[in-house]
Design a protein around this motif. Structure first.
Motif, short mmCIF file in Angstrom:
data_model
loop_
_atom_site.label_atom_id
_atom_site.label_comp_id
_atom_site.label_asym_id
_atom_site.label_seq_id
_atom_site.Cartn_x
_atom_site.Cartn_y
_atom_site.Cartn_z
N ASP A 15 0.84 -1.19 0.00
CA ASP A 15 0.00 0.00 0.00
C ASP A 15 0.88 1.24 0.00
OD1 ASP A 15 -2.32 1.46 -0.05
OD2 ASP A 15 -2.98 0.94 1.98
N GLY A 16 0.23 2.38 -0.10
CA GLY A 16 0.91 3.66 -0.14
C GLY A 16 -0.08 4.66 -0.68
N ILE A 17 0.42 5.79 -1.15
CA ILE A 17 -0.48 6.83 -1.65
C ILE A 17 -0.52 6.76 -3.17
CG2 ILE A 17 -0.91 9.32 -1.73
CD1 ILE A 17 -0.90 8.54 1.13
N PHE A 18 -1.70 6.95 -3.68
CA PHE A 18 -1.87 7.08 -5.12
C PHE A 18 -2.49 8.45 -5.40
CE2 PHE A 18 -4.69 6.73 -8.85
CZ PHE A 18 -3.75 6.41 -9.82
N ILE A 19 -1.83 9.20 -6.27
CA ILE A 19 -2.38 10.51 -6.66
C ILE A 19 -2.42 10.58 -8.18
CG2 ILE A 19 -2.00 13.03 -6.64
CD1 ILE A 19 -0.51 12.61 -3.95
N PHE A 20 -3.55 10.95 -8.69
CA PHE A 20 -3.67 11.15 -10.13
C PHE A 20 -4.28 12.52 -10.40
CE2 PHE A 20 -6.49 11.02 -13.89
CZ PHE A 20 -5.53 10.81 -14.88
#
Lengths: 462, 253
Positions: free
Chosen positions: A155-160
């Protein structure tokens, strides 16, 4: 525990949990390939040029537990954590021990199409988007920590940010590590910024844990044509912590990337900052400030890869090293044959406050194009004694004079911070840090300091 | 106020000041003249407390206190000011921050409350007028990018801010055009009172046309070889230093 035993433990943990780990990745065989690479490369050691001055042997002597269970989800972080950067209005994304923390939904989609959320969930919801960029900029073939991360990270951060969107507020990523045991944590972030878009990213590492920890964090940031990314990396970690923070930027035509790496405290910190300038007309600015004392080690390895012509990169890292602390800087610039008309400038300046403080600084320019402007410089010095006497002769005490000079030294980088509220906060923090009033054990950057262990109530049923 | 007796100072084992004596009383202005390399700047540094000087003999008594062994910041807070021959550039330290720290450390030493930001700015504006400093100082670093004249004006401005009892001005006139020289001299004259004293170190007589000294001393080979009233400076201007050297050689024979 020895390094070999730790490696064995990691490999064994992978074998025992292979099926479980397969469920949390969008594509088969990615993890298998990565763990094989890690097995082959092993942990880096000082015989490797890239790790010559940074020994991990003390860090790798610890026994770490490798936690694979989800500690994120619906945790009320506001109970124990609040960002006290006054007037800093951000969208906040929090990772707890590498897992995304959320109240309502694991992924938030804004009306303009911007997405902020958990990478684990994004793999399921937006597999095509993730697939296009995930692992495309990192390098598991040559970098053991990239391989290790790719094998385990869930997991982690996803930014779009879609094309033509200027995100109205900075997005703040906060990595919190807090466990009652020695842990090895892998976390993974993916940021995609579309054409003509604009994003400010504030990435904070906060390690509260009082136990030895090893965090291996990997962030890939794709910057499409004409996009502008301002990136701030703030590090204020516990003295028992070891952090390997690797960031890959990939720039397309006419894009602009500015990064600021601000290291206030930490046991061992190794920042790998890599920028692939894969477009023409790009601008890349890498700034950094590091303040180290006691037995801390701060290592910044930067790599700017000029692949296409007509781009400019500027780099300035400054450090104040006190007591027995150690700093390492390595700045590699590669100008490929095709990258004509490249401008690349680099400087690293260090202030050593004691005889025992050390710094190893190494510029490394490899230029294969013949029409370029490149420069580099490294300085290591002590406080200017003439300036000290001048100030003292005006009645300013020795400690204050020293502080003003150190602050002035750091100021050149601090003034580059373009978010006003953040700059003012950093100004104060650097000031406090230089006065010796800021130490992670009793006070930390974004969190008012109590020495108590923060205990989380995590509902694992979710 | 100041009493220097048999002072001997070396730098790296080289004797620079060799048996220097001077008495300064409140309200007096002393000029110390002499050729290059006779120890004038070293004397100024010794009074202000520079640390790499080896004081091998003698004493400096200021207001009844022995200065030797006293830190330079304490000397400053006790009222000693040194105007530097070469003011130091300190990039990144704003003049405001620098002076505010200095002024408030002086106040703390005297046991008075620090100045508030607005009180401090008011004081700055007031004192800036003394040396006709028009430049906006607030956002500038100490001496950075200043012209020679601005640096010297800035020294006098700092002196005005700190209001010393004993000011030593080390070649404040060097590198100044006539207009700047007048401004600087005027600044000093405005700050003269019967309670403070000045030691003006200079190479030339021209500053003394504007700041009239009570005493003129000629320094040679690390000590005072001749003292007199202001007429001595005219004599020096006319004849140079050679006649003093000759006189000295004759008397030593």
């Amino acid at each position: 525990m020895t390094e070999i035993m730790l490696k064995e433990k990691i490999l064994e943990t992978f074998r025992n949990n292979r099926d479980f780990l397969e469920k949390t990745i969008f594509q088969k065989n990615i993890r298998d390939k990565a763990i094989d690479q890690f097995d082959k490369l092993g942990f880096p050691h000082t015989k490797l040029e890239e790790w010559r001055f940074t020994s991990l042997s003390a860090v790798l002597k610890n026994d770490y537990s490798i936690c694979l269970e989800n500690t994120g989800g619906n945790v009320d972080v506001e109970k124990f954590f609040h960002c006290n950067v006054a007037d800093l209005d951000t969208y906040t994304a929090i990772l707890l021990n590498g897992w995304f923390v959320y109240k309502n939904a694991p992924v938030t989609k804004f009306p303009d199409g911007t997405i902020i959320g958990s990478l684990l969930h994004a793999m399921k919801e937006f597999p095509e988007l993730v697939k296009k960029h995930y692992g495309k900029y990192s390098d598991i073939d040559n970098n053991a920590f990239d391989a290790l991360n790719t094998a385990f990270a869930q997991d982690g951060i996803f930014i779009f940010v879609p094309d033509n969107v200027g995100v109205d507020k900075p997005i703040q990523i906060i990595d919190i590590l807090n466990r009652q045991e020695n842990v090895l944590v892998q976390l993974r972030n993916l940021v995609i910024v579309g054409k003509n878009s604009k994003l400010t990213l504030v990435h904070c590492d906060d390690i509260f844990s009082h136990n030895p920890t090893l965090t291996n964090s990997l962030t890939e940031i794709f910057v499409d044509e004409n996009a502008v990314v301002d990136h701030y990396k703030m590090q204020n970690n516990n003295n028992h912590s070891a952090l390997i923070a690797t960031t890959y930027f990939h720039q397309e035509n006419n894009s602009r990337v500015t990064t600021n790496t601000i290291t206030l405290n930490g046991g061992l910190i190794r920042n790998n900052l890599n920028v692939a300038v894969n477009g023409e007309g790009c601008e890349t600015n890498l700034y950094g400030i590091y303040l180290a004392d006691r037995n801390q080690l701060v290592d910044n390895h930067t790599f700017v890869d000029h692949i296409k012509p007509n781009s400019t990169s500027k780099e300035l890292f400054k450090g104040v090293i006190d007591e027995q602390a150690k700093a390492v800087f390595s700045g590699r610039i590669l100008v490929r044959k095709e990258a004509q008309k490249t401008n690349a400038f680099q400087a690293n300046k260090n202030l050593l406050l004691t005889d025992e403080a050390t710094v190893n600084t190494k510029p490394n320019l490899q230029i294969y194009a013949d029409d370029v402007k490149c420069s580099h410089g490294a300085t290591v010095g002590q406080l200017d004694q003439d300036a000290m006497f001048y100030m003292r002769s005006r009645g300013i005490g020795e400690d204050n004079a020293k502080m003003l000079l150190m602050y002035a030294f750091a100021d050149e980088v601090v003034t580059k911070i373009s978010i006003d509220a953040l700059r003012e906060k950093i100004c104060r923090l650097v000031n406090k840090r230089l006065k010796g009033e800021l130490s992670i054990c009793d006070q930390c950057v974004l969190h008012c300091g109590s020495d108590e262990q923060v205990v989380f109530n995590i509902d694992l049923s979710k | 106020m100041l009493s220097i007796k048999n002072l001997k100072v070396s730098i790296n084992n080289k004797k620079i000041i060799n048996g220097f004596n001077l008495e300064v009383k409140a309200g007096e202005v002393h000029a110390i003249m002499g050729p290059n390399g006779t120890g004038k700047s070293t004397l100024a540094a010794a009074i202000a407390g520079k640390e790499n000087l080896e004081i091998t003999e003698g004493e400096i008594i200021y207001k009844g206190k022995n200065l030797l062994g006293m830190a330079p910041e304490i000397r400053s807070r006790e009222g000693i000011f040194l105007g530097f021959q070469y003011p130091v550039e300190i990039p990144g330290v704003s003049i405001t921050n620098f002076l505010k720290t200095a002024v408030n450390e002086h106040r703390k030493y005297k046991g008075i409350e620090p100045l508030s930001a607005s009180e401090f700015l008011k004081l700055m504006d007031e004192k800036k007028k003394i040396v006709e400093l028009q430049a906006k100082l607030t956002n500038r670093s100490v001496n950075e990018g200043f012209s020679g004249g601005e640096k010297k004006k800035n020294e006098i401005f700092q002196m005005a801010m700190l209001d010393p009892t004993l000011a030593i001005l080390d070649e404040t006139d060097s590198g100044l055009d006539i207009d700047a020289l007048k401004i600087v001299a005027n600044g000093v004259n405005k700050l003269r009172t019967k309670n403070n004293a000045f030691i003006i170190i200079t190479h030339y007589q021209r500053l003394l046309d504007y700041i009239i000294p009570d005493f003129v001393h000629v320094m040679y080979n690390g000590r005072i070889v001749k003292s007199g009233g202001k007429e001595l400076s005219f004599e020096l201007e006319e004849k140079g230093y050679d006649w003093i050297k000759k006189e000295l050689e004759n008397s030593e024979l």
